[in-house]
Motif scaffolding. Structure first.
Motif, mmCIF file in Angstrom:
data_model
loop_
_atom_site.group_PDB
_atom_site.id
_atom_site.type_symbol
_atom_site.label_atom_id
_atom_site.label_comp_id
_atom_site.label_asym_id
_atom_site.label_seq_id
_atom_site.Cartn_x
_atom_site.Cartn_y
_atom_site.Cartn_z
ATOM 1 N N GLY A 15 0.774 -1.290 -0.010
ATOM 2 C CA GLY A 15 0.014 0.000 0.043
ATOM 3 C C GLY A 15 0.647 1.269 -0.042
ATOM 4 N N VAL A 16 2.074 1.073 -0.301
ATOM 5 C CA VAL A 16 3.055 2.496 -0.356
ATOM 6 C C VAL A 16 3.327 2.962 -1.794
ATOM 7 N N THR A 17 3.555 2.071 -2.816
ATOM 8 C CA THR A 17 3.938 2.399 -3.855
ATOM 9 C C THR A 17 2.994 2.087 -4.854
ATOM 10 N N ARG A 18 3.072 2.658 -6.214
ATOM 11 C CA ARG A 18 1.827 2.442 -7.288
ATOM 12 C C ARG A 18 2.739 2.370 -8.661
ATOM 13 N N LYS A 19 2.525 1.498 -9.290
ATOM 14 C CA LYS A 19 2.920 1.538 -10.658
ATOM 15 C C LYS A 19 2.146 2.355 -11.504
ATOM 16 N N GLU A 20 3.035 3.222 -12.515
ATOM 17 C CA GLU A 20 2.253 4.321 -13.342
ATOM 18 C C GLU A 20 1.245 3.879 -14.161
ATOM 19 N N ARG A 21 0.165 4.086 -14.552
ATOM 20 C CA ARG A 21 -0.857 3.755 -15.298
ATOM 21 C C ARG A 21 -0.834 4.866 -16.485
ATOM 22 N N PHE A 22 -1.007 4.205 -17.562
ATOM 23 C CA PHE A 22 -1.019 4.988 -18.778
ATOM 24 C C PHE A 22 -2.428 5.043 -19.486
#
Length: 216
Positions: A15-22
Protein backbone atom coordinates in the motif's frame (compact mmCIF):
# COMPACT_ATOMS: atom_id res chain seq x y z
CA UNK A 1 24.27 -1.59 -1.41
CA UNK A 2 24.84 -5.22 -2.35
CA UNK A 3 27.84 -5.19 0.02
CA UNK A 4 25.58 -4.46 3.00
CA UNK A 5 24.46 -7.69 4.66
CA UNK A 6 20.94 -6.81 5.79
CA UNK A 7 17.40 -8.10 5.45
CA UNK A 8 16.05 -6.02 2.56
CA UNK A 9 12.54 -7.36 3.16
CA UNK A 10 12.35 -4.73 5.91
CA UNK A 11 11.93 -2.18 3.12
CA UNK A 12 9.07 -4.06 1.48
CA UNK A 13 5.66 -2.59 2.30
CA UNK A 14 2.13 -2.97 0.98
CA UNK A 15 0.00 0.00 0.00
CA UNK A 16 2.97 2.35 -0.35
CA UNK A 17 4.00 2.31 -4.02
CA UNK A 18 2.03 2.35 -7.23
CA UNK A 19 2.98 1.52 -10.80
CA UNK A 20 2.34 4.26 -13.32
CA UNK A 21 -0.83 3.75 -15.36
CA UNK A 22 -1.09 5.00 -18.93
CA UNK A 23 -4.73 4.14 -19.68
CA UNK A 24 -7.85 3.52 -17.61
CA UNK A 25 -7.64 -0.15 -18.62
CA UNK A 26 -4.31 -0.61 -16.83
CA UNK A 27 -4.69 -2.35 -13.46
CA UNK A 28 -3.80 -0.60 -10.22
CA UNK A 29 -0.74 -2.42 -8.90
CA UNK A 30 2.33 -1.86 -6.73
CA UNK A 31 6.02 -1.93 -7.53
CA UNK A 32 7.86 -5.16 -6.78
CA UNK A 33 10.65 -5.50 -4.22
CA UNK A 34 12.01 -3.09 -1.59
CA UNK A 35 10.73 0.48 -1.64
CA UNK A 36 13.75 2.45 -2.84
CA UNK A 37 14.34 5.63 -4.80
CA UNK A 38 15.04 5.02 -8.48
CA UNK A 39 18.79 4.73 -9.04
CA UNK A 40 19.55 4.48 -5.32
CA UNK A 41 22.77 2.49 -4.83
CA UNK A 42 23.96 3.71 -1.43
CA UNK A 43 22.67 3.70 2.13
CA UNK A 44 23.52 6.17 4.90
CA UNK A 45 25.23 5.06 8.11
CA UNK A 46 22.14 5.59 10.29
CA UNK A 47 19.87 3.57 8.00
CA UNK A 48 22.47 0.84 7.62
CA UNK A 49 22.70 0.50 11.40
CA UNK A 50 18.92 0.16 11.65
CA UNK A 51 18.78 -2.43 8.88
CA UNK A 52 21.62 -4.46 10.39
CA UNK A 53 19.69 -4.44 13.68
CA UNK A 54 16.61 -5.72 11.86
CA UNK A 55 14.65 -2.47 12.24
CA UNK A 56 12.99 -0.49 9.47
CA UNK A 57 14.64 2.98 9.28
CA UNK A 58 12.37 5.80 10.40
CA UNK A 59 12.96 7.85 7.28
CA UNK A 60 12.84 5.00 4.78
CA UNK A 61 10.50 5.40 1.83
CA UNK A 62 8.78 2.22 2.98
CA UNK A 63 7.36 4.23 5.91
CA UNK A 64 4.78 5.77 3.58
CA UNK A 65 7.23 8.43 2.38
CA UNK A 66 7.38 7.17 -1.21
CA UNK A 67 6.01 9.55 -3.84
CA UNK A 68 7.63 8.11 -6.96
CA UNK A 69 9.42 9.79 -9.82
CA UNK A 70 7.95 13.07 -11.03
CA UNK A 71 6.32 12.49 -14.45
CA UNK A 72 6.80 14.91 -17.34
CA UNK A 73 3.12 15.88 -17.06
CA UNK A 74 3.82 17.56 -13.70
CA UNK A 75 7.21 19.05 -14.53
CA UNK A 76 7.82 22.70 -15.43
CA UNK A 77 4.27 23.81 -14.69
CA UNK A 78 3.75 27.50 -14.05
CA UNK A 79 2.43 28.68 -10.70
CA UNK A 80 -1.03 29.34 -12.17
CA UNK A 81 -1.12 25.91 -13.84
CA UNK A 82 -0.42 24.30 -10.47
CA UNK A 83 -3.35 26.24 -9.03
CA UNK A 84 -5.58 25.00 -11.85
CA UNK A 85 -4.93 21.35 -10.95
CA UNK A 86 -5.02 21.70 -7.15
CA UNK A 87 -7.85 19.64 -5.64
CA UNK A 88 -7.82 21.49 -2.31
CA UNK A 89 -7.81 25.26 -1.91
CA UNK A 90 -7.49 27.04 1.42
CA UNK A 91 -6.64 30.60 0.42
CA UNK A 92 -7.26 33.45 -1.97
CA UNK A 93 -4.41 35.12 -3.76
CA UNK A 94 -3.41 38.41 -5.34
CA UNK A 95 -0.44 38.21 -7.70
CA UNK A 96 1.37 41.41 -8.57
CA UNK A 97 3.91 41.66 -11.36
CA UNK A 98 5.93 44.85 -11.75
CA UNK A 99 7.71 45.73 -14.98
CA UNK A 100 10.62 48.13 -15.13
CA UNK A 101 14.15 48.50 -16.48
CA UNK A 102 13.76 45.40 -18.64
CA UNK A 103 12.89 43.12 -15.74
CA UNK A 104 9.77 41.62 -14.21
CA UNK A 105 9.37 41.20 -10.45
CA UNK A 106 6.46 39.18 -9.04
CA UNK A 107 5.08 38.58 -5.59
CA UNK A 108 1.98 36.85 -4.27
CA UNK A 109 -0.18 37.81 -1.29
CA UNK A 110 -2.21 34.96 0.23
CA UNK A 111 -5.38 35.39 2.27
CA UNK A 112 -6.45 32.33 4.25
CA UNK A 113 -10.08 31.24 3.95
CA UNK A 114 -11.88 29.96 7.07
CA UNK A 115 -13.07 26.79 5.32
CA UNK A 116 -10.99 24.88 2.81
CA UNK A 117 -12.55 23.98 -0.52
CA UNK A 118 -12.23 20.46 -1.96
CA UNK A 119 -13.04 20.24 -5.65
CA UNK A 120 -14.76 17.29 -7.30
CA UNK A 121 -14.45 18.90 -10.74
CA UNK A 122 -11.34 20.47 -12.28
CA UNK A 123 -10.30 22.78 -13.68
CA UNK A 124 -12.61 25.23 -11.97
CA UNK A 125 -14.54 27.68 -14.11
CA UNK A 126 -13.01 31.04 -14.94
CA UNK A 127 -15.81 32.74 -12.98
CA UNK A 128 -14.91 30.78 -9.85
CA UNK A 129 -11.21 31.33 -10.51
CA UNK A 130 -11.75 35.10 -10.50
CA UNK A 131 -13.13 34.79 -6.96
CA UNK A 132 -9.92 33.26 -5.60
CA UNK A 133 -7.24 34.73 -7.86
CA UNK A 134 -6.47 38.30 -8.93
CA UNK A 135 -3.68 39.58 -11.18
CA UNK A 136 -2.29 43.11 -10.96
CA UNK A 137 0.32 44.27 -13.49
CA UNK A 138 2.39 47.36 -12.72
CA UNK A 139 4.15 49.03 -15.63
CA UNK A 140 4.50 52.18 -17.71
CA UNK A 141 2.77 50.45 -20.65
CA UNK A 142 0.11 47.77 -20.97
CA UNK A 143 1.57 44.27 -20.68
CA UNK A 144 2.36 42.48 -23.93
CA UNK A 145 1.90 38.81 -24.79
CA UNK A 146 5.67 38.37 -24.54
CA UNK A 147 5.59 39.71 -20.97
CA UNK A 148 2.64 37.50 -20.03
CA UNK A 149 4.65 34.41 -21.02
CA UNK A 150 7.30 35.38 -18.46
CA UNK A 151 4.85 35.75 -15.57
CA UNK A 152 3.80 33.00 -13.12
CA UNK A 153 0.19 33.58 -14.25
CA UNK A 154 0.74 32.13 -17.73
CA UNK A 155 -1.40 29.04 -18.44
CA UNK A 156 -1.22 26.50 -21.26
CA UNK A 157 -4.48 24.62 -21.73
CA UNK A 158 -2.87 21.39 -22.95
CA UNK A 159 -0.47 21.26 -20.02
CA UNK A 160 -3.40 21.57 -17.59
CA UNK A 161 -5.24 18.76 -19.38
CA UNK A 162 -2.17 16.50 -19.47
CA UNK A 163 -1.57 17.02 -15.74
CA UNK A 164 -5.19 16.29 -14.79
CA UNK A 165 -5.32 13.19 -17.00
CA UNK A 166 -2.18 11.82 -15.33
CA UNK A 167 -3.40 12.61 -11.81
CA UNK A 168 -6.76 10.94 -12.42
CA UNK A 169 -5.00 7.77 -13.56
CA UNK A 170 -2.26 7.69 -10.95
CA UNK A 171 -3.17 9.68 -7.82
CA UNK A 172 -5.61 8.03 -5.43
CA UNK A 173 -7.09 11.37 -4.36
CA UNK A 174 -7.98 12.18 -7.98
CA UNK A 175 -9.58 8.84 -8.90
CA UNK A 176 -13.16 10.14 -8.67
CA UNK A 177 -12.30 13.54 -10.14
CA UNK A 178 -14.44 14.80 -13.00
CA UNK A 179 -12.41 16.63 -15.64
CA UNK A 180 -14.56 19.40 -17.08
CA UNK A 181 -14.03 19.64 -20.84
CA UNK A 182 -16.15 22.80 -20.91
CA UNK A 183 -13.94 24.54 -18.34
CA UNK A 184 -10.82 23.32 -20.12
CA UNK A 185 -12.00 24.69 -23.45
CA UNK A 186 -12.79 28.00 -21.77
CA UNK A 187 -9.14 28.40 -20.80
CA UNK A 188 -6.86 30.24 -23.22
CA UNK A 189 -4.75 27.95 -25.36
CA UNK A 190 -1.80 29.91 -24.02
CA UNK A 191 -2.45 33.00 -21.94
CA UNK A 192 -3.77 34.45 -18.69
CA UNK A 193 -6.83 32.63 -17.25
CA UNK A 194 -8.20 35.60 -15.29
CA UNK A 195 -8.66 39.34 -15.70
CA UNK A 196 -5.62 41.61 -15.59
CA UNK A 197 -5.73 44.87 -13.63
CA UNK A 198 -3.12 47.19 -15.17
CA UNK A 199 -1.75 49.92 -12.93
CA UNK A 200 0.27 52.46 -14.91
CA UNK A 201 3.57 53.61 -13.44
CA UNK A 202 5.99 56.34 -14.46
CA UNK A 203 8.57 55.61 -17.16
CA UNK A 204 11.82 54.44 -15.54
CA UNK A 205 10.19 53.86 -12.16
CA UNK A 206 11.64 51.00 -10.12
CA UNK A 207 9.90 47.64 -10.47
CA UNK A 208 10.46 46.77 -6.81
CA UNK A 209 7.22 46.26 -4.90
CA UNK A 210 7.66 47.82 -1.41
CA UNK A 211 5.46 45.22 0.30
CA UNK A 212 7.63 42.43 -1.15
CA UNK A 213 10.89 43.84 0.23
CA UNK A 214 12.28 42.64 3.54
CA UNK A 215 12.61 45.06 6.44
CA UNK A 216 15.56 44.81 8.81
Amino acid sequence: MNKVDVEWDLLTAEGVTRKERFTSDDPVSELDGPVLAKGCDQVCIDCEAKLVAGVKPTHSLANHLWIGELPWQLKDLTWAEKMMIAKVRHNRCVVRVASGRGKLVANAIMFATPIRKVYDTLPISRDELSEVLAFVFLGSAKPTDAEFVRTPMFVRRQRVKDALDWLKLNHRDYTALEISIANLNDLPEAGIPCGVDWKQTEEGESNLVPEAMSID
